[in-house]
Design a protein around this motif. Structure first.
Motif, mmCIF file in Angstrom:
data_model
loop_
_atom_site.group_PDB
_atom_site.id
_atom_site.type_symbol
_atom_site.label_atom_id
_atom_site.label_comp_id
_atom_site.label_asym_id
_atom_site.label_seq_id
_atom_site.Cartn_x
_atom_site.Cartn_y
_atom_site.Cartn_z
ATOM 1 N N GLU A 32 0.842 -1.190 0.000
ATOM 2 C CA GLU A 32 0.000 0.000 0.000
ATOM 3 C C GLU A 32 0.879 1.243 0.000
ATOM 4 O O GLU A 32 2.090 1.160 0.197
ATOM 5 N N ASN A 33 0.249 2.407 -0.170
ATOM 6 C CA ASN A 33 1.008 3.661 -0.217
ATOM 7 C C ASN A 33 1.742 3.945 1.093
ATOM 8 O O ASN A 33 2.868 4.429 1.078
ATOM 9 N N PHE A 34 1.085 3.699 2.222
ATOM 10 C CA PHE A 34 1.702 3.961 3.518
ATOM 11 C C PHE A 34 1.607 2.705 4.376
ATOM 12 O O PHE A 34 0.520 2.175 4.595
ATOM 13 N N VAL A 35 2.781 2.241 4.836
ATOM 14 C CA VAL A 35 2.865 0.978 5.585
ATOM 15 C C VAL A 35 3.723 1.187 6.823
ATOM 16 O O VAL A 35 4.809 1.775 6.749
ATOM 17 N N LYS A 36 3.233 0.707 7.969
ATOM 18 C CA LYS A 36 4.053 0.719 9.186
ATOM 19 C C LYS A 36 5.100 -0.376 9.058
ATOM 20 O O LYS A 36 4.777 -1.491 8.636
ATOM 21 N N ILE A 37 6.338 -0.061 9.423
ATOM 22 C CA ILE A 37 7.408 -1.067 9.355
ATOM 23 C C ILE A 37 8.077 -1.211 10.725
ATOM 24 O O ILE A 37 7.989 -0.309 11.561
ATOM 25 N N ASP A 38 8.736 -2.334 10.924
ATOM 26 C CA ASP A 38 9.316 -2.640 12.237
ATOM 27 C C ASP A 38 10.608 -1.886 12.500
ATOM 28 O O ASP A 38 10.843 -1.407 13.605
ATOM 29 N N GLY A 62 6.307 5.627 3.162
ATOM 30 C CA GLY A 62 5.280 6.225 2.310
ATOM 31 C C GLY A 62 5.737 6.353 0.874
ATOM 32 O O GLY A 62 6.914 6.596 0.606
ATOM 33 N N ARG A 63 4.787 6.185 -0.037
ATOM 34 C CA ARG A 63 5.068 6.276 -1.474
ATOM 35 C C ARG A 63 4.308 7.460 -2.055
ATOM 36 O O ARG A 63 3.125 7.646 -1.785
ATOM 37 N N VAL A 64 5.034 8.276 -2.855
ATOM 38 C CA VAL A 64 4.427 9.447 -3.499
ATOM 39 C C VAL A 64 4.758 9.405 -4.979
ATOM 40 O O VAL A 64 5.884 9.046 -5.358
ATOM 41 N N ARG A 65 3.785 9.769 -5.810
ATOM 42 C CA ARG A 65 4.015 9.787 -7.257
ATOM 43 C C ARG A 65 4.963 10.929 -7.614
ATOM 44 O O ARG A 65 4.810 12.047 -7.122
ATOM 45 N N GLY A 118 14.207 5.612 -1.455
ATOM 46 C CA GLY A 118 14.299 5.009 -2.785
ATOM 47 C C GLY A 118 13.362 5.643 -3.785
ATOM 48 O O GLY A 118 12.450 6.391 -3.421
ATOM 49 N N MET A 119 13.630 5.340 -5.065
ATOM 50 C CA MET A 119 12.738 5.815 -6.118
ATOM 51 C C MET A 119 12.893 4.953 -7.354
ATOM 52 O O MET A 119 13.910 4.295 -7.548
ATOM 53 N N PHE A 126 9.651 7.492 0.997
ATOM 54 C CA PHE A 126 10.233 8.156 2.162
ATOM 55 C C PHE A 126 9.830 7.374 3.400
ATOM 56 O O PHE A 126 8.742 6.791 3.445
ATOM 57 N N GLU A 127 10.711 7.366 4.393
ATOM 58 C CA GLU A 127 10.350 6.788 5.683
ATOM 59 C C GLU A 127 10.111 7.931 6.650
ATOM 60 O O GLU A 127 10.960 8.810 6.808
ATOM 61 N N ILE A 128 8.941 7.918 7.265
ATOM 62 C CA ILE A 128 8.516 9.008 8.133
ATOM 63 C C ILE A 128 8.584 8.518 9.573
ATOM 64 O O ILE A 128 7.998 7.481 9.910
#
Length: 192
Positions: A32-38, A62-65, A118-119, A126-128
């Motif tokens: 998905e566009n925004f995913v919680k990661i460990d 998070g993923r942004v176009r 990454g891109m 981006f990691e927020i």
């Protein structure tokens, strides 16, 4: 250890990160566009921006176009030059947009900071770093409990993160340096 991680990420295309990114991006595109990661992907950068491996801190990828602001085609009358579809640049960076969208998806958390991971041809990731201001561990920690104040609500929307301040022209260049530009109010007063 952090030095070696930072060196590898400075030029990802020339280090071991390139091969890792290839496999990671294949997985990230399916998510998905925004995913919680460990765990943070770039531990050195996360730690530098305030992340701690304890309760109350959450990392969201998070993923942004990519690309400029592409608007809908106007159906009413104008000459072609005034249509304003292509070549319209957003006033905000993609990083700021990612922070705002993460803030919208997780309204009980506050954005502390973010960094690039990454891109590809279509997207940037981006990691927020997000903090839960209602968590007892955060409230008890004197180094981060300033974020529990009601004044910090919606930091990402108001441009109070590092990416937000850079976009507003408030990034300082060394000790005692001038701001990049005066505030909008100061700029308006100058002309009078």
């Amino acid at each position: 250890m952090y030095t070696y991680i930072a060196e590898a990420w400075n030029t990802p295309s020339e280090s071991y990160v390139k091969q890792l990114q290839w496999s990671r991006l294949i997985e990230w595109r399916k998510e998905e566009n925004f995913v919680k990661i460990d765990h943070p992907t770039r531990l050195d950068r996360a730690r530098k921006l305030g992340y701690k491996a304890k309760q109350g801190y959450i990392i969201v990828r998070g993923r942004v176009r990519k690309g400029s602001l592409r608007k809908r085609k106007i159906r009413k009358g104008r000459r072609a030059k005034r249509r304003g579809i292509n070549k319209i640049t957003m006033a905000k960076s993609l990083q700021r947009i990612a922070e705002e969208r993460a803030c919208k998806k997780y309204p009980n958390l506050e954005v502390l900071n973010s960094y690039w991971v990454g891109m590809d041809g279509q997207h940037e990731w981006f990691e927020i770093i997000m903090v839960d201001p209602h968590h007892p561990v955060i409230k008890a920690d004197k180094n981060i409990n300033w974020i529990c104040s009601p004044k910090q609500k919606g930091r990402a929307y108001r441009g109070l993160t590092a990416a937000g301040k850079a976009g507003r022209g408030l990034k300082w260049k060394g000790k005692g340096a001038e701001k990049v530009r005066p505030s909008i109010g100061a700029h308006n007063r100058k002309g009078k």
